[in-house]
Write a protein that holds these residues in place. Structure first.
Motif, short mmCIF file in Angstrom:
data_model
loop_
_atom_site.label_atom_id
_atom_site.label_comp_id
_atom_site.label_asym_id
_atom_site.label_seq_id
_atom_site.Cartn_x
_atom_site.Cartn_y
_atom_site.Cartn_z
N LEU A 147 0.83 -1.20 0.00
CA LEU A 147 0.00 0.00 0.00
C LEU A 147 0.87 1.25 0.00
N ALA A 148 1.90 1.26 0.82
CA ALA A 148 2.80 2.41 0.85
C ALA A 148 3.47 2.62 -0.51
N LEU A 149 3.88 1.53 -1.15
CA LEU A 149 4.47 1.63 -2.48
C LEU A 149 3.48 2.22 -3.48
N HIS A 150 2.25 1.79 -3.39
CA HIS A 150 1.21 2.31 -4.28
C HIS A 150 1.05 3.82 -4.10
N ILE A 151 1.03 4.26 -2.86
CA ILE A 151 0.85 5.68 -2.57
C ILE A 151 2.01 6.51 -3.11
N VAL A 152 3.22 6.08 -2.80
CA VAL A 152 4.39 6.85 -3.24
C VAL A 152 4.58 6.72 -4.75
N THR A 170 -1.14 14.29 10.20
CA THR A 170 -2.33 14.40 9.36
C THR A 170 -2.83 12.99 9.12
N ILE A 171 -4.06 12.74 9.52
CA ILE A 171 -4.62 11.38 9.55
C ILE A 171 -5.81 11.29 8.62
N ALA A 172 -5.75 10.35 7.69
CA ALA A 172 -6.86 10.12 6.77
C ALA A 172 -7.85 9.15 7.41
N PRO A 173 -9.15 9.35 7.21
CA PRO A 173 -10.14 8.46 7.83
C PRO A 173 -10.14 7.06 7.23
N THR A 174 -9.59 6.91 6.01
CA THR A 174 -9.53 5.61 5.34
C THR A 174 -8.12 5.38 4.82
N PHE A 175 -7.94 4.26 4.16
CA PHE A 175 -6.64 3.93 3.58
C PHE A 175 -6.67 4.02 2.05
N GLN A 176 -7.47 4.92 1.53
CA GLN A 176 -7.53 5.13 0.09
C GLN A 176 -6.20 5.72 -0.40
N PRO A 177 -5.53 5.05 -1.33
CA PRO A 177 -4.20 5.52 -1.76
C PRO A 177 -4.19 6.97 -2.26
N ARG A 178 -5.19 7.36 -3.05
CA ARG A 178 -5.19 8.72 -3.59
C ARG A 178 -5.35 9.76 -2.48
N ASP A 179 -6.18 9.46 -1.49
CA ASP A 179 -6.37 10.38 -0.37
C ASP A 179 -5.07 10.55 0.40
N LEU A 180 -4.41 9.46 0.71
CA LEU A 180 -3.15 9.54 1.44
C LEU A 180 -2.07 10.23 0.61
N ALA A 181 -2.04 9.96 -0.69
CA ALA A 181 -1.07 10.61 -1.57
C ALA A 181 -1.29 12.13 -1.59
N GLN A 182 -2.54 12.55 -1.64
CA GLN A 182 -2.83 13.98 -1.62
C GLN A 182 -2.38 14.63 -0.32
N ALA A 224 -0.29 0.76 8.10
CA ALA A 224 -0.70 -0.50 8.72
C ALA A 224 -2.12 -0.37 9.26
N ARG A 225 -3.02 -1.24 8.77
CA ARG A 225 -4.41 -1.21 9.23
C ARG A 225 -4.58 -1.90 10.58
N GLN A 226 -3.82 -2.97 10.79
CA GLN A 226 -3.96 -3.76 12.00
C GLN A 226 -2.93 -3.31 13.04
N ALA A 227 -3.02 -3.92 14.21
CA ALA A 227 -2.09 -3.58 15.30
C ALA A 227 -0.67 -3.94 14.89
N GLU A 228 0.22 -2.98 15.00
CA GLU A 228 1.63 -3.15 14.70
C GLU A 228 2.44 -2.69 15.91
N PRO A 229 3.70 -3.12 16.02
CA PRO A 229 4.53 -2.60 17.10
C PRO A 229 4.55 -1.07 17.08
N ALA A 230 4.39 -0.46 18.25
CA ALA A 230 4.33 1.00 18.33
C ALA A 230 5.70 1.65 18.23
#
Length: 367
Positions: A177-182, A284-296, A246-252
Motif C-alpha cells: 500500500l505504501a508503495l502504491h501511494i508513493v 495528518t490522519i486520513a479516515p480511510t486507507f484510500q491511496p489517492r487520499d493519502l497521496a494527496q 498498517a491497518r492492524q495492530a503493529e509494534p508501536a
C-alpha cells in the motif's frame, strides 16, 4: 533481590531489542537481569532445549521469566517461575490455548498501547494480568534534522523527498500500500521516493513491484544500498516524512521513533494511530486507507514546510511525554517485583505511576 531472566529470540525485533537493552542497563542490586537467547547462534538451539534448561538445568533460579516472542513464551510457560510476556503487536498472535494456560499459570501480558491491552481482553484474557507500559525511546540516539551525507550515501539527492515507512520487517505486508501511494506521487513528481529499511522477506517483492511499475528509482532499500547493517534510528535522519499504512495492530516502537525525531507523519486511521497521534496537531490522519487520499495528504504537507515542521515539533513533544525511558524502566521494575511475589518488599507503585492506573492488582499476583 529480584532475579529476572530475559528469554529472547536470537534475532529479536526492533521493539524487543531496544526495550530489553534499556531494562538490562537498569539492572542493579534490587533487580538483576540475566539474558538468554533461543535460536540459531543463541544460548539454546530451540524451544525444547530451552525448556530442558529451565526445568532441569543447573544454574540460578529466577523469580520471573520475561518472554519476548511466541517461541520464548512457549519455553517460559513450561518452567516454574512466573512469566511476563511483552506483546510486540496484538493478542491475535498468542499461541493456541494460551488463555487456558493463564488460568493455572502466573502469566502476565504487557502491551505498549491500550489498543493492545483491549485486544487481549477481547480474547478473554484476565484483566488483572493485562498491563500497558509504553516503549522507551533513547532520545540521545536520535539525530534531529537531515543528515545530507547519509542521504547521499543512500542515493538521495538534496531535492528528493524520502518517505519512510515505519514498520517492522516481519510486519511489512502493508508495504504494498505504501508503495502504491508513493508510486502515485512519483509519477507526478519523480522527487518522491519511498525509504525502506531493506530487511526482511519483503525486500525482493518490493523490488519486483517497482520494476513492474517501471519506476526503478522509486525505492531506496537502505541495507541493500549501503551493503551493511543499518539501525532503524539511522533512517530517521534520511527521511523527510513518515507514512503509516498498517491497518492492524503493529509494534508501536517504529512510530514512536518517528515521533521522537520530529518527522511529519501522514497516516491512515487505525487504533494505534488514534492512540498515539492527534489529527491536525501531531500528524495528518486520513479516515480511510484510500491511496489517492493519502497521496494527496503527503503532497499537501510537502508543499507546506511550515505546517510539516509544526506537526513534527508537536509529535516530538508528545514522544518525550509518552516514551520517557526512565519512567518506562521504573514501571517494568515495579512489575517484576510485584509478579515475583510478596517476599519482595516496597513494591507498591507511586500514585502518579502509569502502572498504578493501567493495571489491576490482586491476590493473583502472588506466586
Amino acid at each position: 533481590m529480584t532475579q529476572v531472566l530475559h528469554l529472547l529470540p536470537s534475532e529479536p525485533d526492533l521493539q524487543a531489542s531496544r526495550l530489553a537493552a534499556a531494562l538490562r542497563r537498569s539492572s542493579d542490586r534490587q533487580v538483576e537481569i540475566v539474558t538468554r537467547t533461543i535460536g540459531r547462534g543463541g544460548d539454546y538451539r530451540n524451544v525444547a532445549h530451552a525448556v530442558a534448561a529451565l526445568r532441569l538445568g543447573r544454574g540460578p533460579t529466577f523469580d520471573v521469566v520475561h518472554a519476548w516472542d511466541r517461541s520464548t513464551l512457549i519455553a517460559a510457560t513450561r518452567g516454574e517461575a512466573p512469566v511476563i510476556y511483552s506483546l510486540s503487536d496484538s493478542a491475535a498472535r498468542l499461541p493456541a490455548g494460551f488463555r487456558a494456560q493463564m488460568m493455572y499459570r502466573q502469566v502476565h501480558l504487557v502491551s505498549t498501547t491500550h489498543a493492545g491491552r483491549a485486544a487481549c481482553m477481547r480474547r478473554q484474557m484476565p484483566p488483572d494480568r493485562c498491563h500497558v507500559i509504553s516503549p522507551p525511546v533513547d532520545f540521545g540516539s536520535i539525530r534531529q534534522g537531515r543528515n545530507e551525507a547519509f542521504r547521499q550515501a543512500l542515493g538521495l539527492g538534496p531535492e528528493e523527498l524520502a518517505i519512510l515507512v515505519p514498520e517492522e520487517p516481519a510486519g511489512a505486508g502493508r508495504h504494498g500500500l505504501a508503495l502504491h501511494i508513493v508510486s502515485i506521487l512519483h509519477v507526478l513528481e519523480p522527487r518522491y521516493r519511498i525509504l525502506l529499511w531493506g530487511r526482511g522477506e519483503h525486500v525482493a517483492a518490493c523490488g519486483r513491484l517497482a520494476r513492474k511499475l517501471k519506476q526503478p528509482k522509486l525505492i531506496v532499500q537502505a541495507e541493500r544500498q549501503l551493503g551493511r547493517r543499518v539501525e532503524f534510528e539511522e533512517l530517521l535522519s534520511a527521511a523527510d516524512m513518515a507514512l503509516v499504512t498498517a491497518r492492524q495492530a503493529e509494534p508501536a516502537y517504529p512510530m514512536a521513533l518517528c515521533m521522537a525525531a520530529g518527522l511529519p507523519i501522514v497516516a491512515g486511521l487505525s487504533v494505534i494511530v488514534k492512540e498515539l497521534l492527534s489529527d491536525g496537531r501531531s500528524a495528518t490522519i486520513a479516515p480511510t486507507f484510500q491511496p489517492r487520499d493519502l497521496a494527496q495528504r503527503v503532497m499537501k504537507l510537502a508543499e507546506n514546510p511550515a505546517r510539516a515542521a509544526s506537526l513534527g515539533e508537536a509529535a516530538a513533544a508528545d514522544a518525550r511525554r509518552q516514551f520517557d525511558p526512565s519512567r518506562v524502566v521504573e514501571e517494568y521494575r515495579l512489575l517484576y517485583r510485584r509478579v515475583a511475589g510478596p517476599c519482595h518488599p516496597g513494591v507498591e507503585p507511586r500514585r502518579d505511576s502509569a502502572l498504578s492506573t493501567m493495571t489491576v492488582t490482586g491476590p493473583s499476583l502472588a506466586r
